[in-house]
Design an enzyme around this catalytic site. Sequence first.
Site, PDB file in Angstrom:
ATOM      1  N   GLU A  27     -13.551  46.962  37.537  1.00 43.75           N
ATOM      2  CA  GLU A  27     -14.225  47.857  38.481  1.00 43.75           C
ATOM      3  C   GLU A  27     -15.427  48.634  37.947  1.00 43.75           C
ATOM      4  OE1 GLU A  27     -11.197  50.387  40.190  1.00 43.75           O
ATOM      5  OE2 GLU A  27     -10.515  48.785  41.493  1.00 43.75           O
ATOM      6  N   GLU A  35      -5.996  43.038  42.649  1.00 48.94           N
ATOM      7  CA  GLU A  35      -5.224  44.228  43.044  1.00 48.94           C
ATOM      8  C   GLU A  35      -5.257  44.353  44.555  1.00 48.94           C
ATOM      9  OE1 GLU A  35      -6.293  48.069  41.266  1.00 48.94           O
ATOM     10  OE2 GLU A  35      -6.694  47.077  39.360  1.00 48.94           O
TER      11      GLU A  35
HETATM   12  C1  BG6 Z   1      -7.950  50.686  41.188  1.00 43.81           C
HETATM   13  C2  BG6 Z   1      -7.704  50.751  39.713  1.00 43.81           C
HETATM   14  O1  BG6 Z   1      -9.124  51.350  41.458  1.00 43.81           O
HETATM   15  O2  BG6 Z   1      -7.067  51.294  42.043  1.00 43.81           O
HETATM   16  C3  BG6 Z   1      -6.328  51.184  39.304  1.00 43.81           C
HETATM   17  O3  BG6 Z   1      -8.054  49.549  39.084  1.00 43.81           O
HETATM   18  C4  BG6 Z   1      -5.895  52.324  40.200  1.00 43.81           C
HETATM   19  O4  BG6 Z   1      -6.326  51.528  37.951  1.00 43.81           O
HETATM   20  C5  BG6 Z   1      -5.799  51.785  41.627  1.00 43.81           C
HETATM   21  O5  BG6 Z   1      -4.722  52.967  39.817  1.00 43.81           O
HETATM   22  C6  BG6 Z   1      -5.382  52.838  42.631  1.00 43.81           C
HETATM   23  O6  BG6 Z   1      -6.213  53.945  42.556  1.00 43.81           O
HETATM   24  P1  BG6 Z   1      -5.613  55.401  42.363  1.00 43.81           P
HETATM   25  O7  BG6 Z   1      -6.763  56.247  41.945  1.00 43.81           O
HETATM   26  O8  BG6 Z   1      -5.061  55.774  43.680  1.00 43.81           O
HETATM   27  O9  BG6 Z   1      -4.571  55.273  41.296  1.00 43.81           O
END
Ligand code: BG6
Length: 467
Positions: free
Chosen positions: A161, A369
């Site tokens: 990211e 993800e």
């Molecule tokens: C992504 C990241 O942006 O989203 C993760 O790669 C992150 O590391 C996930 O935990 C969820 O975002 P957040 O800030 O709600 O934990």
Amino acid sequence: MSRNFLWGSATAAYQCEGGWREGNKGLSNWDVFCHSEKNDVNPVTGDVACDHYHRYEEDIRMLAEGGQNAYRFSIAWTRILPTGVGERNREGIDFYNRLIDTCLQYQVEPLVTLYHYDLPQPLFEAGGWENRRIVEQYLEYARICFEEFGDRVKYWVTINEPNYETLCCYGYGNYPPNVQSLERRWRAMYHMMLASARAVSLYRELGNQGMIGLVSDSYPIVAGDISPECEKAVRKAELFFNLCVNDVCVKGSYPEDFLEQLKEDGYDLSYMLSEDLEVFAKGTVDYLGINAYNRYIAEPCEGDGTNLKANNKGNGENEKFQIGGWFSLGEDKNMEKTPWGMEICPQSIYDLLMTLKELYPRTPVIITENGVGNYDEPVEGQIHDAYRIDYLNGYVDWIEKAMEDGCDVRGYFVWSTMDVYSWINGYKKRYGLVYIDYDSEELRRIPKDSYYWYKNKIQEKGMKFHG
Ligand code: BG6
């Protein structure tokens, strides 16, 4: 190399490992930030987190028992090179050897991220990604990882990211170095993209046979209305969130109108060297990793100011997002949202994938993800996260539809394997398929309803999944 569709889930080192002073590990910018008074939104640390450093076997076993055949995790640079450069740290390398071997023992394909937000503190203090020297330092670190783990790891991610991380570091200012300067943001991101391109080329020069890509948080972007102003806003939002990363790593060059916009903003772009053009052109990825969470509605700016305020409290209070001279983001009041303001819109993944197919027809996609964070509470020892099942189920079905319509998707990873530290959102914002009872001494793991749902879904779809 396995030709199976990758059905997995994901974590990142700082968010789950703990063991922050073990195995000769050096300090990262997140270790230091979380122990400083700047960490004032949800003041907790990743010192112990899920204790994955010691419990990885249990976590990987549960993942495999849940029917998954792939695990995405990241390597902490500070375990391999405690100060970021210099001699390799055997204890750190041995830890990842154990992790990788455990995956293979359970027939789980490891997909390994080299960099996921945690930077060795000395490099961070020398300017981090703003300092061009980091490109060489990162490359040396990548070389060590390829040499040590490349015999068993066949899927690599250079950087996680570049968009979202730099937006938090230099836009919202809620991640270290906690500043608000988009000029610095673009500079840091440029060096990330350069480092990634160099690592892709190095991977190939070393004769590796696997697939190497970059993970990009990417967004389906729609217009607030059908006016030409909104259409312009959509293009600018595309440049701001998506194309500044995806065009560079897939096509090997920056979009012209992106560079024009930076010039218009009056930024010093002297760090963009002409010799880099060839580096970008040569270092294009084998696949594009997509982190899919959110949809955006683009509108023209109201006034010329920039407004960037993150909602890390999960209290439903979201400020309008606006980048002066570029665009602002609107809101569809009819759509369901999480307390952190993330819109629930599974069908938007179909639009995103079809756009990617149009833009980059020869580059396969892996959904690296996808998930939803919320407050989960056990009821009589179980976690009934029906809302997560609905969300994930919708995503998988729409991804399948995009594949039927010609999009080359090779894998799908739920964020996250188990509940993890959610950066400055702390531990209450949970994404896991497995619940972690942070109050219990042994950090008890409890599979959620979504864990069982995922197992059934994988079984139903099968390992080929149009592969
Ligand atoms: C992504 C990241 O942006 O989203 C993760 O790669 C992150 O590391 C996930 O935990 C969820 O975002 P957040 O800030 O709600 O934990």
